[in-house]
Structure formats: structure tokens, C-alpha cells
Design an enzyme around this catalytic site. Structure first.
Site, PDB file in Angstrom:
ATOM      1  N   ARG A 171     -40.556   2.669 -60.021  1.00 30.89           N
ATOM      2  CA  ARG A 171     -41.190   1.347 -59.957  1.00 30.89           C
ATOM      3  C   ARG A 171     -40.465   0.308 -60.795  1.00 30.89           C
ATOM      4  NH1 ARG A 171     -46.641   2.937 -62.460  1.00 30.89           N
ATOM      5  NH2 ARG A 171     -45.116   4.075 -63.685  1.00 30.89           N
TER       6      ARG A 171
ATOM      7  N   GLN B 164     -44.936 -18.078 -83.428  1.00 29.99           N
ATOM      8  CA  GLN B 164     -44.345 -18.926 -82.394  1.00 29.99           C
ATOM      9  C   GLN B 164     -43.383 -18.093 -81.556  1.00 29.99           C
ATOM     10  OE1 GLN B 164     -42.819 -22.725 -83.816  1.00 29.99           O
ATOM     11  NE2 GLN B 164     -41.154 -22.655 -82.357  1.00 29.99           N
TER      12      GLN B 164
ATOM     13  N   ARG C 178     -24.747 -21.258 -79.331  1.00 31.28           N
ATOM     14  CA  ARG C 178     -25.825 -21.964 -80.034  1.00 31.28           C
ATOM     15  C   ARG C 178     -25.827 -21.481 -81.478  1.00 31.28           C
ATOM     16  NH1 ARG C 178     -29.825 -24.350 -76.484  1.00 31.28           N
ATOM     17  NH2 ARG C 178     -29.523 -23.674 -74.336  1.00 31.28           N
TER      18      ARG C 178
ATOM     19  N   HIS D  45     -28.113 -21.803 -86.803  1.00 34.69           N
ATOM     20  CA  HIS D  45     -29.315 -22.551 -87.135  1.00 34.69           C
ATOM     21  C   HIS D  45     -30.186 -21.807 -88.143  1.00 34.69           C
ATOM     22  CE1 HIS D  45     -28.840 -23.986 -82.720  1.00 34.69           C
ATOM     23  NE2 HIS D  45     -28.098 -24.723 -83.520  1.00 34.69           N
TER      24      HIS D  45
ATOM     25  N   LYS E 126     -36.880 -13.948 -87.437  1.00 37.48           N
ATOM     26  CA  LYS E 126     -36.855 -13.985 -85.977  1.00 37.48           C
ATOM     27  C   LYS E 126     -36.652 -12.586 -85.413  1.00 37.48           C
ATOM     28  CE  LYS E 126     -34.747 -18.560 -85.882  1.00 37.48           C
ATOM     29  NZ  LYS E 126     -33.554 -19.346 -85.546  1.00 37.48           N
TER      30      LYS E 126
ATOM     31  N   TYR F  53     -37.346 -15.252 -78.452  1.00 41.51           N
ATOM     32  CA  TYR F  53     -37.418 -14.900 -79.861  1.00 41.51           C
ATOM     33  C   TYR F  53     -38.733 -15.321 -80.470  1.00 41.51           C
ATOM     34  CZ  TYR F  53     -35.055 -19.516 -80.236  1.00 41.51           C
ATOM     35  OH  TYR F  53     -34.671 -20.819 -80.096  1.00 41.51           O
TER      36      TYR F  53
ATOM     37  N   LYS G  12     -24.451 -31.714 -81.603  1.00 43.25           N
ATOM     38  CA  LYS G  12     -25.129 -31.435 -82.874  1.00 43.25           C
ATOM     39  C   LYS G  12     -24.490 -30.221 -83.561  1.00 43.25           C
ATOM     40  CE  LYS G  12     -29.751 -30.346 -84.601  1.00 43.25           C
ATOM     41  NZ  LYS G  12     -31.151 -30.151 -84.218  1.00 43.25           N
ATOM     42  N   ASP G  13     -24.280 -29.144 -82.801  1.00 42.48           N
ATOM     43  CA  ASP G  13     -23.686 -27.935 -83.392  1.00 42.48           C
ATOM     44  C   ASP G  13     -22.223 -28.146 -83.772  1.00 42.48           C
ATOM     45  OD1 ASP G  13     -26.068 -26.580 -83.277  1.00 42.48           O
ATOM     46  OD2 ASP G  13     -25.536 -25.347 -81.556  1.00 42.48           O
TER      47      ASP G  13
END
Length: 182
Positions: A23, A46, A58, A61, A71, A131, A168-169
Site C-alpha cells: 500500500r 510552529q 537557503r 539562517h 529545528k 521543519y 538577502k542570503d
């Protein structure tokens, strides 16, 4: 659940048992009691999900205290190279990175405690990353470190001409100039 040590205090790779049959599959992606029994104190508040295409990088951060976040990273679809950078002054691994490949096939998860910067590169055509965080997003305490800092020399496993990075990065400070309070 199996915990794989990384050589960094409180930074773990987690392998949940996966039950497969004709399945499909089933696995428990998070169970607070099991985490507690393994010595991981993690209470997520969150959930985030991102989708990215091949070549996206990415990061790196993090959030300053008191909004620092632990995380739990997992890949729903595709494959990423996930990086954690230790920002904890006094830690024997301060300023060092740990990277691991996680994907939707191996079902591994990466637990990153507070006091680390986090980033990833997408190795598959598309990746969906989920995450869990133990603190809410705080734009005023959000910080970053430049992904291509020569002092860190991170191999993101992406060819230079295939990199897709936000402005930004690209403009985050170098590690030596970054604000941190861990």
C-alpha cells in the site's frame, strides 16, 4: 527511532522506523515521549514547509536569543544537503559545520538545537522540506551568515553556475562579522 551522533553536542540525525508494504509506507515523524526518552528536549510550536527547485541554496539562517529556535528537518519530497553551523561560543565545535544528505527515500531527519545556523541546498529537481521549530518566527531577531563565506568553505554540492540564491542570503555578513548571542 534511532539516533545517529554527529560529534556536535545535541546535533543529531534521526532515523525513524518505516513500515512499508504494497500500500505504501507509514512512519511516525515526531513523538514527544520518544524524543524525551532519547534525551532530546524538544517542544515544537510552529511547523514550516518550503518548496524549492534544484540549485536553490537557503541559509545560513538563525534567530538570536530569546527567539532562538531548535529545528527538526525532514524532506517530504526530493533530496537536500542540509548544513548546521555551530554558533555556541565555548563549544568545542564553535564555527564548524556539519552537513548531511536527507531525502524522501531515506526518511532521515536532522535535529538542530538552538545556537546553530541552518541552511540547505536542493540536489533533486524539486524538494519539499518540512521543519518543526520550538520557537516562533521573530523577524526582528532573525539573522544570517553568508552562504559562501570563504572562512567556512562549505561545499553545497551545487555547481557555481547552477546556484539560485536570494539577494538577502547573498548579502548576509561573514561569520566573523555576524551577530550572535549564544
Amino acid at each position: 527511532m534511532k539516533i545517529i551522533e554527529t560529534g556536535f553536542k545535541d546535533l543529531f540525525i534521526i532515523e525513524p522506523p518505516v513500515f512499508e508494504d504494497a500500500r505504501g509506507y507509514f512512519f511516525e515523524s515526531y513523538n514527544q515521549e520518544k524524543f524525551n526518552s532519547m534525551g532530546i528536549s524538544f517542544y515544537p510550536v510552529q511547523d514550516n514547509e518550503s518548496q524549492s527547485c534544484r540549485g536553490v541554496i537557503r541559509g545560513l539562517h538563525y534567530q538570536l536569543n530569546p527567539a532562538a529556535q531548535a529545528k527538526l528537518i525532514r524532506v517530504v519530497e526530493g533530496e537536500i544537503f542540509d548544513i548546521a553551523l555551530d554558533l555556541r561560543k565555548g563549544s568545542p565545535t564553535f564555527g564548524k559545520t556539519y552537513g548531511t544528505i536527507i531525502n524522501s527515500n531515506n526518511k532521515r531527519q536532522f535535529f538542530i538545537p538552538r545556537g546553530f545556523a541552518h541552511g540547505f541546498s536542493v540536489l533533486s529537481n524539486k524538494a519539499i522540506i518540512n521543519y518543526k521549530c520550538d520557537n516562533l518566527y521573530s523577524p526582528e531577531l532573525e539573522r544570517g551568515i553568508r552562504y559562501n563565506d570563504p572562512g567556512l568553505a562549505i561545499d553545497w554540492k551545487i555547481k557555481r553556475d547552477e546556484e539560485i540564491i536570494s539577494s538577502k542570503d547573498k548579502n548576509n555578513p561573514l561569520f566573523k562579522d555576524a551577530e550572535m548571542n549564544f
